[in-house]
Design a protein around this motif. Structure first.
Motif, PDB file in Angstrom:
ATOM      1  N   GLY A   1       0.815  -1.205   0.000  1.00 42.66           N
ATOM      2  CA  GLY A   1       0.000   0.000   0.000  1.00 42.66           C
ATOM      3  C   GLY A   1       0.848   1.254   0.000  1.00 42.66           C
ATOM      4  O   GLY A   1       0.528   2.249  -0.659  1.00 42.66           O
ATOM      5  N   GLN A   2       1.977   1.209   0.721  1.00 43.31           N
ATOM      6  CA  GLN A   2       2.861   2.364   0.776  1.00 43.31           C
ATOM      7  C   GLN A   2       3.420   2.700  -0.601  1.00 43.31           C
ATOM      8  O   GLN A   2       3.492   3.872  -0.993  1.00 43.31           O
ATOM      9  N   ALA A   3       3.805   1.664  -1.347  1.00 46.50           N
ATOM     10  CA  ALA A   3       4.345   1.888  -2.687  1.00 46.50           C
ATOM     11  C   ALA A   3       3.284   2.470  -3.611  1.00 46.50           C
ATOM     12  O   ALA A   3       3.559   3.365  -4.429  1.00 46.50           O
ATOM     13  N   ALA A   4       2.056   1.981  -3.480  1.00 45.54           N
ATOM     14  CA  ALA A   4       0.965   2.477  -4.318  1.00 45.54           C
ATOM     15  C   ALA A   4       0.670   3.939  -4.013  1.00 45.54           C
ATOM     16  O   ALA A   4       0.490   4.761  -4.927  1.00 45.54           O
ATOM     17  N   LEU A   5       0.624   4.277  -2.724  1.00 45.78           N
ATOM     18  CA  LEU A   5       0.343   5.664  -2.346  1.00 45.78           C
ATOM     19  C   LEU A   5       1.479   6.589  -2.770  1.00 45.78           C
ATOM     20  O   LEU A   5       1.231   7.726  -3.195  1.00 45.78           O
TER      21      LEU A   5
ATOM     22  N   ASP B   1       0.950   9.814  -5.008  1.00 46.32           N
ATOM     23  CA  ASP B   1       1.326  11.129  -4.491  1.00 46.32           C
ATOM     24  C   ASP B   1       2.369  11.810  -5.363  1.00 46.32           C
ATOM     25  O   ASP B   1       2.367  13.034  -5.511  1.00 46.32           O
ATOM     26  N   ALA B   2       3.259  11.000  -5.951  1.00 48.19           N
ATOM     27  CA  ALA B   2       4.296  11.561  -6.821  1.00 48.19           C
ATOM     28  C   ALA B   2       3.784  11.810  -8.225  1.00 48.19           C
ATOM     29  O   ALA B   2       4.518  12.284  -9.084  1.00 48.19           O
ATOM     30  N   GLN B   3       2.498  11.466  -8.438  1.00 45.30           N
ATOM     31  CA  GLN B   3       1.858  11.632  -9.744  1.00 45.30           C
ATOM     32  C   GLN B   3       2.614  10.890 -10.834  1.00 45.30           C
ATOM     33  O   GLN B   3       2.672  11.321 -11.990  1.00 45.30           O
ATOM     34  N   GLU B   4       3.207   9.755 -10.419  1.00 49.05           N
ATOM     35  CA  GLU B   4       3.852   8.914 -11.415  1.00 49.05           C
ATOM     36  C   GLU B   4       2.810   8.279 -12.321  1.00 49.05           C
ATOM     37  O   GLU B   4       3.094   7.900 -13.446  1.00 49.05           O
TER      38      GLU B   4
END
Length: 407
Positions: free
Chosen positions: A41-45, A49-52
């Motif tokens: 979940g952390q990687a997804a968020l 958030d980085a708008q990747e």
């Protein structure tokens, strides 16, 4: 698949590497190539958030370490996520239903749930159904309305009634219609009640709104009587209205002025929040019953519509909530809740109305279980009053087929 999905951007969140690769392969075979894989979940968020990536669709596992699927959904809410969501999990049906309800309560677009191993056909169906409903491939943020605008709409007669038929399951006879209010907005077209009823309750506008709806419904009832249509007309009434002791007199005076009998009307009692003093409500309901208005308990089994209401209030109709009806024929939990509600109605000798009848399987299920009345999109969507005659003709043509299945 016939639909071009190459533009759809998908994020897959699962802590199992094998599942990530499998889902990526399935999505690629479906024509979805803009796929981002995240193992936590952390990687997804962090990616969001980085708008990747701007995700149109997220496939999310529920049981993950550190941040589970429920926690991840909470984070999506904080970020005002506007895309679609598919739950992918090996958990049991009851837990999935709980999470599905939570997601919908958060107003996130939930396409559905898939068990593991994921069926490519089931995933393709969910995605194609969703994409067909997106005019610009992305859902728009829900517009917020203000109490001042709603008050003006009420005063300017911008609220209109639509009507959804209620039919007898055994015969197909149309026995009633439910009144469903719409807001004719100058910019947004028809605005549905889930967008403004709570606003009305919060800002003290619900009583005026309800009286407006009742007046229009009573006049339409009189018009239908003149046309020889004898079905009953139901109107939703909030507990907030019933807390006003003059409400029964208003309803009776209105019926007398329009020239309809109280028995022509069913008041569907909805309770979206706890009432501080139930005495006023009981006072109003007892008087309305004495006046011979029909009383229906709406959305039974949800919110505050409970056994205590059946004990305390002289209802003559029980509406089984749509969340207990649709697909109850294939889900043992829903079937148990449906059977309990229907059994209560039969034991109390009051009519049971199954809401949310969405397809032929739902209809046949009601016939098989002996539910008296039905309502839902399979029968008809809500319509303007002038559409009803044409629908009645079409319905009569459908009835023989709907009653042809042997029980």
């Amino acid at each position: 698949m016939m639909i071009d999905l190459s533009h759809v951007r998908v994020m897959v969140l699962d802590d199992e590497p094998f599942m990530l690769k499998l889902l990526a392969r399935i999505l690629g075979n479906l024509g979805l190539h803009q796929v981002t894989l995240c193992d936590s979940g952390q990687a997804a968020l962090a990616a969001l958030d980085a708008q990747e990536m701007v995700s149109d669709l997220i496939l999310c596992d529920l049981n993950m370490p550190t941040m589970d699927g429920v926690q991840f959904v909470r984070q999506l809410v904080d970020r005002q996520y506007q895309g679609g969501l598919i739950l992918v999990s090996g958990e049991d049906d009851r837990l999935l239903q709980t999470v599905e309800k939570l997601v919908r309560a958060h107003r996130i677009t939930l396409l559905g749930s898939l068990g593991k191993p994921v069926s490519p056909d089931a995933l393709a169906t969910l995605i194609s159904q969703w994409i067909q409903l997106q005019p610009a491939h992305l859902p728009k943020a829900a517009k917020t309305y203000h109490a001042e605008d709603l008050a003006l709409a009420i005063n300017d007669s911008k609220l209109v009634n639509h009507y959804q038929p209620k039919v007898a399951v055994a015969t197909g006879q149309v026995v009633g219609v439910e009144t469903l209010v719409r807001w004719e907005h100058s910019d947004d077209g028809l605005v549905y009640p889930d967008r403004f009823i709570r606003l009305a309750e919060k800002h003290g506008l619900i009583d005026e709104l309800t009286r407006n709806v009742l007046a229009n419904a009573f006049r339409q009832t009189k018009s239908w009587r003149r046309a020889g249509l004898g079905f009953r007309v139901a109107v939703n009434v909030s507990m907030d209205c019933l807390a006003s002791l003059d409400f029964p007199d208003f309803v009776m005076d209105l019926a007398s002025t329009v020239g309809i009998a109280p028995a022509d009307i069913v008041l569907e009692i909805t309770e979206s929040r706890q009432i501080s003093d139930i005495r006023f409500v009981l006072d109003s309901l007892a008087r309305l019953s004495l006046m011979r208005f029909g009383l229906s308990i709406d959305d039974f089994g949800t919110g505050y519509s409970t056994l205590a209401q059946l004990r305390d209030i002289p209802f003559d109709e029980l509406k089984i909530d749509q969340s207990f009806v649709h697909r109850a024929w294939t889900n043992k939990t829903l079937r148990a809740l449906y059977d309990t509600s229907l059994g209560l109605a039969k034991q109390l000798d009051i009519d049971a109305v199954a809401e949310g009848v969405e397809d032929r399987q739902d209809w046949d299920f009601l016939r098989h279980t002996g539910c008296k009345l039905a309502q839902g999109y399979f029968i008809s969507r809500p319509m303007h009053f002038d559409e009803l005659p044409g629908w009645l003709e079409e319905w009569q043509e459908r009835v023989p087929d709907l009653l042809s299945t042997r029980l």
